[in-house]
Design a protein around this motif. Structure first.
Motif, PDB file in Angstrom:
ATOM      1  N   GLU A  87     -61.835 -46.759 -75.889  1.00 13.44           N
ATOM      2  CA  GLU A  87     -61.760 -46.392 -74.481  1.00 13.44           C
ATOM      3  C   GLU A  87     -63.005 -45.583 -74.146  1.00 13.44           C
ATOM      4  OE1 GLU A  87     -58.091 -44.321 -73.896  1.00 13.44           O
ATOM      5  OE2 GLU A  87     -56.888 -46.153 -74.003  1.00 13.44           O
ATOM      6  N   PRO A  88     -63.446 -45.597 -72.886  1.00 17.15           N
ATOM      7  CA  PRO A  88     -64.699 -44.905 -72.546  1.00 17.15           C
ATOM      8  C   PRO A  88     -64.715 -43.433 -72.915  1.00 17.15           C
ATOM      9  CG  PRO A  88     -64.025 -46.332 -70.742  1.00 17.15           C
ATOM     10  CD  PRO A  88     -62.889 -46.327 -71.729  1.00 17.15           C
ATOM     11  N   ASP A 107     -59.576 -61.011 -74.681  1.00 14.28           N
ATOM     12  CA  ASP A 107     -59.996 -59.693 -74.211  1.00 14.28           C
ATOM     13  C   ASP A 107     -61.398 -59.819 -73.611  1.00 14.28           C
ATOM     14  OD1 ASP A 107     -60.914 -57.127 -73.858  1.00 14.28           O
ATOM     15  OD2 ASP A 107     -60.256 -56.388 -75.808  1.00 14.28           O
ATOM     16  N   LEU A 109     -63.445 -57.674 -72.365  1.00 14.57           N
ATOM     17  CA  LEU A 109     -64.382 -56.648 -72.833  1.00 14.57           C
ATOM     18  C   LEU A 109     -64.940 -57.017 -74.206  1.00 14.57           C
ATOM     19  CD1 LEU A 109     -62.850 -53.194 -71.882  1.00 14.57           C
ATOM     20  CD2 LEU A 109     -65.051 -54.104 -71.172  1.00 14.57           C
ATOM     21  N   ASN A 191     -65.246 -54.634 -65.803  1.00 14.04           N
ATOM     22  CA  ASN A 191     -64.642 -54.169 -67.051  1.00 14.04           C
ATOM     23  C   ASN A 191     -64.475 -52.655 -67.053  1.00 14.04           C
ATOM     24  OD1 ASN A 191     -64.467 -56.744 -68.141  1.00 14.04           O
ATOM     25  ND2 ASN A 191     -66.453 -56.627 -69.132  1.00 14.04           N
ATOM     26  N   LEU A 192     -65.500 -51.950 -66.595  1.00 17.93           N
ATOM     27  CA  LEU A 192     -65.415 -50.499 -66.559  1.00 17.93           C
ATOM     28  C   LEU A 192     -64.351 -50.041 -65.559  1.00 17.93           C
ATOM     29  CD1 LEU A 192     -66.354 -47.731 -67.432  1.00 17.93           C
ATOM     30  CD2 LEU A 192     -68.206 -47.878 -65.786  1.00 17.93           C
ATOM     31  N   GLU A 195     -60.985 -50.242 -67.154  1.00 14.24           N
ATOM     32  CA  GLU A 195     -60.746 -49.134 -68.077  1.00 14.24           C
ATOM     33  C   GLU A 195     -60.357 -47.866 -67.310  1.00 14.24           C
ATOM     34  OE1 GLU A 195     -60.562 -48.984 -71.342  1.00 14.24           O
ATOM     35  OE2 GLU A 195     -60.916 -51.131 -71.515  1.00 14.24           O
ATOM     36  N   ARG A 198     -56.740 -48.254 -65.818  1.00 14.30           N
ATOM     37  CA  ARG A 198     -55.698 -48.222 -66.855  1.00 14.30           C
ATOM     38  C   ARG A 198     -55.286 -46.789 -67.146  1.00 14.30           C
ATOM     39  NH1 ARG A 198     -58.132 -51.245 -70.523  1.00 14.30           N
ATOM     40  NH2 ARG A 198     -57.138 -53.205 -70.015  1.00 14.30           N
ATOM     41  N   ARG A 199     -56.212 -45.851 -66.980  1.00 16.74           N
ATOM     42  CA  ARG A 199     -55.877 -44.442 -67.223  1.00 16.74           C
ATOM     43  C   ARG A 199     -55.002 -43.865 -66.121  1.00 16.74           C
ATOM     44  NH1 ARG A 199     -61.488 -43.914 -68.152  1.00 16.74           N
ATOM     45  NH2 ARG A 199     -61.696 -42.375 -66.486  1.00 16.74           N
TER      46      ARG A 199
END
Length: 202
Positions: A87-88, A107, A109, A191-192, A195, A198-199
């Motif tokens: 994860e970032p 996936d 990513l 993609n970013l 991410e 999703r948080r």
């Protein structure tokens, strides 16, 4: 007493193995920036040792690291040796759990970072365009709204949930995938954004 500096990595050691060594020493995980700093401090020869203030250097450093991390995740899963959370804000080595952490073959990513064409073909102009609007807003503290705007979901309000976000993500990946003539920089932004969202929508 000052701690002795860690020895340099062996130049023949793969970047994935270098990252694994550092992650094993950090059970709570490491953020991407800290992991890059630790790799550079131990003189990894796989990353550019140039100023990260240069946008193209930053992009290439990020890409090379995530390429190594996705290769490492695949290998650990195949060997049943662990699961790598990527994860970032947190890259963390977790125990292997049979049947629950298989590597998805769809996936986007993973597909993006394992395709080295994206590393070779992304130009300084591409990176500049990538950093405009969405990324500028994100780094200005408006990451959630920037991500929703990129997905064109900022008007859906209370009806929005993770299932809807994933559906929209799949639509955008299909539309902008380079294999279908889309833009690699646009795909990276998508993609970013996923991410980030999703948080917020678990």
């Amino acid at each position: 007493m000052d701690r002795a500096p860690l020895p340099d990595f062996h130049p023949d050691q793969d970047l994935a193995d270098q990252a694994l060594e550092l992650l094993r020493a950090a059970p709570d995980g490491l953020g991407e920036y800290l992991l890059i700093q630790q790799l550079r401090a131990r003189r990894s020869t796989h990353l550019p040792h140039l100023a990260l203030s240069d946008r193209l250097v930053l992009f290439r450093t990020h890409f090379l690291l995530f390429n190594a991390l996705y290769r490492l995740r695949d290998r650990l899963w195949q060997e049943r040796a662990g699961h790598l959370l990527i994860e970032p804000l947190c890259i963390r080595l977790l125990p292997y759990a049979d049947g629950t952490q298989g590597v998805s073959q769809t996936d986007p990513l993973r597909d993006y970072y394992l395709d080295l064409r994206h590393l070779r073909e992304t130009t300084p102009g591409d990176v500049d365009r990538l950093l405009e609007s969405f990324w500028t807003r994100m780094h200005g503290g408006e990451e959630k709204q920037a991500a929703l705007a990129l997905f064109e979901l900022d008007g859906e309000g209370g009806r929005l949930d993770l299932a809807r976000i994933r559906q929209r993500y799949r639509e955008l990946v299909s539309q902008h995938h380079p294999d279908r003539g889309g833009s690699t920089t646009r795909l990276q932004s998508i993609n970013l954004a996923m991410e980030i969202l999703r948080r917020y929508y678990r």
